[in-house]
Design an enzyme around this catalytic site. Structure first.
Site, PDB file in Angstrom:
ATOM      1  N   ARG A   1      -5.241   3.010 -16.123  1.00 24.29           N
ATOM      2  CA  ARG A   1      -5.387   4.009 -14.828  1.00 24.29           C
ATOM      3  C   ARG A   1      -5.820   5.339 -15.079  1.00 24.29           C
ATOM      4  O   ARG A   1      -6.782   5.583 -14.223  1.00 24.29           O
ATOM      5  CB  ARG A   1      -4.097   4.141 -14.196  1.00 24.29           C
ATOM      6  CG  ARG A   1      -3.277   2.526 -13.739  1.00 24.29           C
ATOM      7  CD  ARG A   1      -2.101   2.599 -12.728  1.00 24.29           C
ATOM      8  NE  ARG A   1      -2.514   3.086 -11.336  1.00 24.29           N
ATOM      9  CZ  ARG A   1      -2.445   4.155 -10.950  1.00 24.29           C
ATOM     10  NH1 ARG A   1      -1.894   5.311 -11.599  1.00 24.29           N
ATOM     11  NH2 ARG A   1      -2.906   4.464  -9.777  1.00 24.29           N
TER      12      ARG A   1
ATOM     13  N   GLY B   1       0.716  -1.206  -0.077  1.00 30.61           N
ATOM     14  CA  GLY B   1       0.093  -0.299   0.072  1.00 30.61           C
ATOM     15  C   GLY B   1       0.600   1.350   0.012  1.00 30.61           C
ATOM     16  O   GLY B   1       0.234   2.419  -0.323  1.00 30.61           O
TER      17      GLY B   1
ATOM     18  N   GLY C   1       3.964  -3.427  -3.834  1.00 29.68           N
ATOM     19  CA  GLY C   1       3.711  -4.001  -5.224  1.00 29.68           C
ATOM     20  C   GLY C   1       4.313  -2.465  -5.851  1.00 29.68           C
ATOM     21  O   GLY C   1       5.443  -2.369  -6.428  1.00 29.68           O
ATOM     22  N   ARG C   2       3.570  -1.344  -5.533  1.00 24.90           N
ATOM     23  CA  ARG C   2       3.813  -0.219  -6.599  1.00 24.90           C
ATOM     24  C   ARG C   2       4.948   0.486  -6.196  1.00 24.90           C
ATOM     25  O   ARG C   2       5.738   0.950  -6.957  1.00 24.90           O
ATOM     26  CB  ARG C   2       2.410   0.674  -6.177  1.00 24.90           C
ATOM     27  CG  ARG C   2       2.368   1.927  -7.142  1.00 24.90           C
ATOM     28  CD  ARG C   2       1.412   2.970  -6.461  1.00 24.90           C
ATOM     29  NE  ARG C   2       0.076   2.421  -5.942  1.00 24.90           N
ATOM     30  CZ  ARG C   2      -0.971   2.404  -6.858  1.00 24.90           C
ATOM     31  NH1 ARG C   2      -0.918   2.974  -7.892  1.00 24.90           N
ATOM     32  NH2 ARG C   2      -1.991   1.815  -6.274  1.00 24.90           N
TER      33      ARG C   2
ATOM     34  N   CYS D   1     -12.101   3.617 -29.561  1.00 31.44           N
ATOM     35  CA  CYS D   1     -13.482   4.404 -29.697  1.00 31.44           C
ATOM     36  C   CYS D   1     -14.124   4.413 -28.409  1.00 31.44           C
ATOM     37  O   CYS D   1     -15.189   3.955 -28.410  1.00 31.44           O
ATOM     38  CB  CYS D   1     -14.058   3.832 -30.852  1.00 31.44           C
ATOM     39  SG  CYS D   1     -14.183   1.741 -30.672  1.00 31.44           S
TER      40      CYS D   1
END
Ligand code: LLP
Length: 422
Positions: free
Chosen positions: A313, A240, A276-277, A343
């Protein structure tokens, strides 16, 4: 900008490789990752907690390229994996299963059976019925499953609602008021061995306060559970920790360590982390080419060759990613919407963004795209997913090739009997 994406003579480099040269070979769009950046981020996180018994288990949902996984594992990381598919990748990356946590709010029987064939660090269970299911499958297989129980500590992580997970209204974990029941159930099931307690309160959390609040609640609970006789060896605080996308100055691993180590010291457990991030977010960019420029009454548009299918994202969370010109030779700027070829009007990377005055063929780099970039890509509009390239110094390697048109239909065929009569 992060250290390993820098400009030299107005040209963007990833480590010592010129980005324009990389995409001359690979084409665009292309994900480019810096090996030095993700390894440094891992070591920074790991060493922030060197004063306590711990294991960093990189959360592979952020980026699951098998080369990256292998290198992180070699650097000492464990792995947090969330599905049979992620487990398969981890095994292909030659990760030691003993350092692997199997997470997931909805594990299927097939996935449980598959992972139980290996000797993993722990299964994280998120409901009473899951505990019973793991027990039954372990029984059939003549195994004892090591389990941790994920508790929902009901803490607000102050992040985007889609990526908040530790509030009671979220589907994750077991309500903390039912923790004792869940541990008692696990202890009564013959094919389970309780090894840990777990939480994960959300993602892109910029401040240490929600971690402090949740760790405090969970530490008290852990002490009570230990008093009740449960052998809790691992305390998993999840992932986190945020990265800077725009101007944020998120807490660093050492800020987090300073804030939570005093709380964790009292519980006498090995502490597991699942970032993770933080490890990969700023280690990756998505390079795209301007296909066309156009002007509507009130807007300039730069239509680029990457789309929402490649990096979702901005469309999904309204997330901000910095966008830089790969060459800074043009000094004038313009205000434009940077949009993809899909599109849908939601197919954008930035709106009303100040950017260098681009023309057809110019290269743009969408920054901080290493986490939740490629892994969330799709073939929508039957677009082939881009390659993933890993840079190591002045060399670069295609760690995953661009998909081909054949790949798009590799699981499909025309069925004569079905289509004959129409
Ligand atoms: N552990 C568990 C159980 C998780 O569910 C997650 C992320 C992590 C660890 C790693 O969290 P991190 O350190 O990366 O924040 N797609 C969203 C993020 C979803 C996060 C899901 N769970 C995004 O693009 O922002």
């Amino acid at each position: 900008m992060l250290a390993h994406f820098r400009f030299r003579n107005k040209e963007m480099f990833c480590e010592d490789a010129k980005v324009a040269d990389i995409v001359k070979e690979s084409g665009t769009p292309a994900y480019i990752y810096s090996k030095r950046t993700f390894l440094e981020a891992f070591h920074e996180f790991d060493s922030a907690f060197s004063g306590i018994d711990h294991l960093v288990c990189y959360s592979m949902k952020a980026n699951s390229n098998i080369n990256l996984l292998h290198m992180l594992a070699k650097a000492g990381s464990g792995i947090d994996c969330n599905s049979g598919g992620e487990f398969f990748r981890a095994m292909k990356a030659r990760v030691d299963p003993k350092k692997l946590i199997f997470t997931g709010v909805g594990k299927t029987e097939e996935e449980i059976r598959y992972v139980l064939q290996h000797d993993v660090l722990m299964f994280k269970a998120e409901s009473r019925s899951e505990l019973r299911t793991i027990n039954a499958i372990a029984g059939e297989m003549g195994k004892i499953a090591p389990v941790g129980i994920r508790i929902n500590p009901d803490v607000d992580p102050h992040t985007h609602p889609y990526i908040a997970t530790g509030l009671s209204e979220n589907k994750f974990g077991i309500d903390s008021s039912l923790a004792f029941d869940a541990f008692a159930l696990a202890a009564s099931l013959p094919n389970l061995r309780i090894v840990g307690i777990d939480m994960h309160i959300g993602s892109q959390i910029t401040d240490v306060d929600p971690f402090v609040e949740a760790c405090t609640k969970m530490a008290m609970l852990t002490l009570e559970l230990k008093k009740a006789g449960h052998n809790i060896k691992h305390f998993d605080i999840g992932g986190g920790l945020a990265i800077p996308y725009k101007v944020e100055k998120p807490a660093s691993p050492s800020d987090l360590a300073k804030a939570i180590i005093p709380i964790l010291n009292v519980i006498d457990c090995k502490i597991l982390f699942e970032p993770g991030r933080y490890i990969v977010g700023n280690a990756g960019i998505l390079v795209t080419k301007v296909l066309y420029t156009k002007k509507h009454k009130k807007k300039n548009f730069l239509i680029v060759d990457a789309g929402m299918n490649d990096l979702i994202r901005p469309s999904l969370y309204d997330a901000y990613h910095k966008i830089r010109c790969v060459s800074l030779k043009k000094e004038d700027t313009m205000i434009a919407d940077i949009v993809g070829p899909v599109c849908e009007s939601g197919d954008f990377f930035a709106r009303d963004r100040e950017i260098c005055k681009c023309s057809q063929g110019d290269l743009l780099s969408i920054m901080s795209a290493g986490a939740y970039g490629f892994v969330m890509s799709s073939n929508y509009n039957q677009r082939r997913r881009p390659p993933e390239i890993i840079v190591d110094g002045d060399r670069f390697y295609v760690a995953r090739e661009r998909e081909t048109y054949e790949d798009l239909i590799s699981k499909e065929q025309l069925i004569d009997e079905l289509i004959e009569k129409v």
